[in-house]
Design an enzyme around this catalytic site. Structure first.
Site, short mmCIF file in Angstrom:
data_model
loop_
_atom_site.label_atom_id
_atom_site.label_comp_id
_atom_site.label_asym_id
_atom_site.label_seq_id
_atom_site.Cartn_x
_atom_site.Cartn_y
_atom_site.Cartn_z
N ARG A 1 -24.56 19.16 21.08
CA ARG A 1 -23.48 20.13 21.29
C ARG A 1 -23.38 20.57 22.75
NH1 ARG A 1 -23.21 22.42 15.66
NH2 ARG A 1 -21.78 24.17 15.67
N ARG B 1 -12.17 29.27 4.42
CA ARG B 1 -13.58 29.13 4.08
C ARG B 1 -14.25 30.50 4.04
NH1 ARG B 1 -16.82 24.92 7.69
NH2 ARG B 1 -17.07 26.56 9.20
N LYS C 1 -16.31 18.21 9.71
CA LYS C 1 -17.43 17.31 10.05
C LYS C 1 -18.42 17.18 8.90
CE LYS C 1 -19.00 19.54 13.70
NZ LYS C 1 -18.03 20.64 13.84
N ARG D 1 -22.51 32.16 4.95
CA ARG D 1 -21.94 31.93 6.29
C ARG D 1 -21.36 33.16 6.97
NH1 ARG D 1 -21.12 26.12 8.17
NH2 ARG D 1 -20.81 27.27 10.04
N ARG E 1 -17.27 31.06 18.52
CA ARG E 1 -17.67 29.68 18.25
C ARG E 1 -16.66 28.70 18.84
NH1 ARG E 1 -18.29 28.78 12.34
NH2 ARG E 1 -19.57 27.00 12.84
P1 AMP Z 1 -22.72 24.51 12.35
O1 AMP Z 1 -22.95 24.68 10.90
O2 AMP Z 1 -22.91 23.09 12.82
O3 AMP Z 1 -21.40 25.06 12.81
O4 AMP Z 1 -23.85 25.36 13.09
C1 AMP Z 1 -24.00 26.75 12.86
C2 AMP Z 1 -24.72 27.40 14.04
O5 AMP Z 1 -26.02 26.81 14.21
C3 AMP Z 1 -24.04 27.21 15.40
O6 AMP Z 1 -23.01 28.15 15.61
C4 AMP Z 1 -25.22 27.41 16.34
O7 AMP Z 1 -25.58 28.77 16.46
C5 AMP Z 1 -26.35 26.71 15.59
N1 AMP Z 1 -26.42 25.26 15.94
C6 AMP Z 1 -26.18 24.20 15.12
N2 AMP Z 1 -26.33 23.03 15.77
C7 AMP Z 1 -26.65 23.37 17.06
C8 AMP Z 1 -26.90 22.62 18.22
N3 AMP Z 1 -26.83 21.28 18.24
N4 AMP Z 1 -27.21 23.31 19.36
C9 AMP Z 1 -27.28 24.64 19.37
N5 AMP Z 1 -27.03 25.41 18.31
C10 AMP Z 1 -26.72 24.79 17.15
#
Ligand code: AMP
Length: 196
Positions: free
Chosen positions: A88, A128, A13, A138, A149
């Protein structure tokens, strides 16, 4: 134009949203990046979300809504934005259209769902993980956190595919292939939506 990206962790994404954003002159809003920045900068928000993110769970809808509202209210979003990682949950999706309407951005017009089989995303994330371990990034790419996740994605985020299909804005795009191949498919969906 408001565009939303959906897809499991590791679907690509972020990479694809950045390319589409550059091509269409829209800001990419990555909530994951915004939260990681807050954690890195040691802000009050960062302190509140650090442990949640490290466990692979989701930050609350209330906190996320405030963050996204502040960001979408910025002048660079006046022509819309590409949301990468938001919404989400059903709760986040339900409040998004009223928010974007209120800000004069219109409803979500296109939802790009990047379809990648679970086996493939697990392989990609472990790749990754090796890279980011070398760069000290990360924490949430650790094996057990990846499992969590994925569970959270299936339970809370995947239902949004049906939610947006019902609203006739969903485009499912095959996320398997080279970055250029997948980009070509997304670009086609984007072009069609722009023309509508
Ligand atoms: P990502 O990089 O998009 O995978 O986001 C990393 C982490 O940030 C996720 O595993 C959540 O803990 C938090 N996070 C990111 N976007 C959201 C969202 N829309 N709602 C809730 N938590 C989020």
């Amino acid at each position: 134009m408001m565009v939303v990206f959906l897809g499991p962790p590791g679907a690509g994404k972020g990479t694809q949203a950045a390319r589409l954003a550059a091509k269409y002159g829209l800001p990419q809003i990555s909530t994951g990046d915004m939260l990681r920045e807050a954690v890195g900068a040691g802000t009050e928000l960062g302190g509140r979300v650090k442990a949640i993110m490290a466990s692979g769970d989701l930050v609350s809808d209330e906190v996320m809504l405030e963050l996204v509202e502040d960001r979408l209210a910025k002048p660079d979003c006046s022509g819309g934005a590409i949301l990468d990682g938001y919404p989400r949950t059903r709760g986040q999706a339900a409040t998004l259209d009223p928010l974007t309407e209120r800000l004069g951005l219109g409803e979500v017009k296109l939802v790009l769902s990047l379809d990648v089989p679970e086996e493939e995303v697990v392989n990609r994330i472990s790749g990754r993980r090796q890279e980011s371990a070398a760069m000290g990034e990360r924490d949430d790419d650790k094996q057990e956190v990846v499992v969590e996740r994925m569970r959270v994605y299936r339970e809370l985020t995947e239902p949004l595919v049906d939610y947006y299909r019902d609203r006739s804005v969903l485009r499912q795009v095959d996320g398997v292939g080279t970055i250029d191949e997948v980009f070509g498919r997304l670009d086609e969906a984007m072009r069609e939506a722009v023309q509508q």
